[in-house]
Scaffold this motif. Structure first.
Motif, short mmCIF file in Angstrom:
data_model
loop_
_atom_site.label_atom_id
_atom_site.label_comp_id
_atom_site.label_asym_id
_atom_site.label_seq_id
_atom_site.Cartn_x
_atom_site.Cartn_y
_atom_site.Cartn_z
N UNK A 158 2.02 -6.06 -9.25
CA UNK A 158 1.27 -5.56 -10.07
C UNK A 158 1.27 -5.75 -11.37
N UNK B 173 1.31 8.87 -4.58
CA UNK B 173 0.89 7.94 -5.62
C UNK B 173 -0.68 7.86 -5.37
N UNK C 1 -7.46 5.49 -13.25
CA UNK C 1 -7.42 4.21 -12.19
C UNK C 1 -7.86 5.10 -10.62
N UNK D 178 0.42 -1.50 0.73
CA UNK D 178 -0.60 -1.68 -0.27
C UNK D 178 -0.97 -3.06 -0.55
N UNK D 179 0.52 -3.74 -0.82
CA UNK D 179 0.35 -5.15 -1.32
C UNK D 179 1.55 -5.83 -0.60
N UNK E 66 -6.18 0.42 -17.07
CA UNK E 66 -5.67 1.55 -16.42
C UNK E 66 -5.37 2.36 -17.53
N UNK F 86 -3.51 -10.13 -2.77
CA UNK F 86 -2.42 -9.09 -2.48
C UNK F 86 -1.98 -9.59 -1.27
N UNK G 251 -3.39 5.42 -5.40
CA UNK G 251 -2.92 4.51 -6.32
C UNK G 251 -2.39 3.12 -5.67
N UNK G 252 -3.35 2.05 -6.10
CA UNK G 252 -2.99 0.81 -5.24
C UNK G 252 -1.79 -0.01 -5.64
N UNK G 253 -1.48 0.28 -6.83
CA UNK G 253 -0.44 -0.66 -7.20
C UNK G 253 1.02 -0.10 -7.13
N UNK G 254 1.15 1.14 -6.43
CA UNK G 254 2.44 1.60 -6.24
C UNK G 254 2.88 1.80 -4.78
N UNK G 255 4.19 0.98 -4.73
CA UNK G 255 4.44 0.91 -3.16
C UNK G 255 5.07 2.45 -2.96
N UNK G 256 4.83 2.86 -1.49
CA UNK G 256 5.29 4.36 -1.46
C UNK G 256 6.65 3.92 -0.02
N UNK H 219 2.61 -10.96 -4.47
CA UNK H 219 1.63 -10.46 -5.82
C UNK H 219 2.65 -9.37 -6.24
#
Lengths: 240, 183
Positions: A202, B173, A214, A194-195, A209, A133, B136-141, A200
């Motif tokens: 998602x 998120x 999740x 977060x990434x 999920x 990530x 939620x790790x896959x969503x950008x805030x 990367x």
């Protein structure tokens, strides 16, 4: 793997001359051979995969015969970072900082399921779901943990990748290339960001999920079994 | 025990002693110093989350007499979880109580250095409680998007739009429950 810089030298001529002790090769092959044959990894064992990395460096599965005999302690002197072990969110800024400090050309192997995508601890509150990530990864090496022979296979895969890099198009001699990535910070609920969306994205539809949520939040919350009642004096000693 | 400490209220639950928070230090000192028990090794402090209350569990062993474990439990309500600290009696309680504070939110009064030990300073929430929902790790805030733009990282438009919509809706998120599906 595709090697775009396969030489056009006639193989028959090459072997004939080879018998007489003359070697013909392209500069590219020589350059890449030198680089691939002496990769020096950075000591970076985080968790259980580190034991397998150490085992592959010891006598039975010798990593020194592939050129990686010196595990350097300083990132400035290393050109390979083997991320072995679970990456926690607390450790991520240090990993990105170390990656930034490595000199070009640099490569990353993620060893084990934890650094690829979170591994068996994917639902943990402090687990980063994959170090890719935040930093670009060249070779993913699955396993939990991968055996030392698997790590050697990953190393040879990386060597093949290096052998395929062209000397005219390589990026690290161009002006102004700086592969340094922003270092994440600690936020109130997790890492900020977060990434890194340049590196990367998602998955759009994640089977995991949809099935499990999740992380796993299925099931009803039940109260603990009642061995006693509250507020009364001694009730029900355990059966013994 | 009742003869030693008049007025103490003790319950016995599955071979563990449930104490009130005020009695904890007295009982622990008595158990450590008395000749018939001599429980001088505190091997474990954990926090447990029952849904109505939180509990702090102590395991005491005796090295000289080789007995143990003796289990002490202290119950506190969820919103006001304060227990006196055992650091004055057992020095080894320091890190264990920091862990119970970090994970469960049980505040130990009298602890010399009560801070988070696993998570970083500034983390909000107590991860091992039953009502903790991770992010939620896959969503950008929106804060992630702002931070990235400050650091000159290009954010793709669809992620930006999603973050903007989340912020306007005022939602965060959080991890989602699975959708209802017929298996």
């Amino acid at each position: 793997m595709k090697t775009p810089n396969v030489s056009n030298i006639d193989q028959g001529l090459k072997s004939e001359l080879g018998k007489k002790g003359i070697v013909i090769t392209t500069l590219e092959q020589l350059y890449n051979w030198g680089r691939a044959g002496s990769i020096w990894p950075l000591q970076f064992g985080l968790a259980c995969c580190a034991i397998e990395m150490i085992a592959s460096a010891c006598g039975r599965y010798d990593i020194a015969r592939f050129g990686a005999e010196l595990f350097r302690g300083s990132p400035r002197q290393a050109d390979l970072m083997i991320v072995a072990g679970t990456v926690t969110k607390k450790m991520t800024p240090q990993i990105v900082r170390l990656y930034n400090q490595m000199a070009e050309p640099k490569y990353v192997i993620t060893m084990g399921a934890c650094s690829i995508a979170g591994g068996p601890f994917i639902d943990g509150y402090n687990v980063l779901k994959g170090i890719d990530r935040f930093i670009p990864v060249d070779v993913h090496l699955p396993g939990c943990p991968p055996r030392p022979e698997a790590l050697l296979f990953g190393l040879t895969t990386l060597q093949k990748k290096i052998a395929g890099q062209e000397i005219e198009k390589n990026e690290w001699y161009r002006k102004g290339l700086k592969r340094e990535y922003p270092i994440p910070e600690f936020g109130p609920k997790g890492l900020i960001p977060k990434f890194n969306p340049e590196i990367w994205r998602p998955e759009t539809a994640s089977h995991r999920r949809e099935r499990y949520g999740d992380p796993i939040l299925i099931g009803k919350k039940t109260a603990a079994p009642k061995f006693e009642t509250f507020g009364d004096s001694q009730v029900k000693v355990g059966t013994s | 025990m009742e003869e030693r400490f008049p007025g103490i209220q003790v319950q016995i639950v599955n071979q563990g002693l449930v104490l009130k928070p005020g009695d904890l230090i007295r009982v622990a000192e008595f158990l450590k110093e008395s000749e018939e028990f001599k429980l001088n090794y505190l091997s474990l402090i954990t926090g447990v989350d029952y849904l109505e209350h939180l509990e702090s569990v102590y395991h005491l062993y005796s090295i000289d007499l080789r007995t143990g474990p003796v289990v002490l439990k202290v119950r506190v309500p969820r919103d006001n979880a304060r227990i006196p600290s055992l650091v004055s009696v057992f020095r080894g309680a320091e890190f264990q109580e920091r862990e119970a504070y970090d994970m469960m939110g049980i505040v130990y009064e009298g602890h010399p250095d009560l801070r988070r030990i696993f998570m970083w300073e500034g983390f909000e929430g107590f991860p091992l409680r039953k009502d903790y929902i991770p992010e939620d790790d896959d969503v950008l805030e929106w804060e992630d998007v702002e931070w990235l733009e400050r650091h000159n990282v290009k954010v793709p438009e669809d992620l930006k739009e999603h973050a903007r919509r989340l912020k306007e809706a005022g939602k965060e998120a959080r991890a989602q429950k699975p959708t209802e599906k017929e298996v």
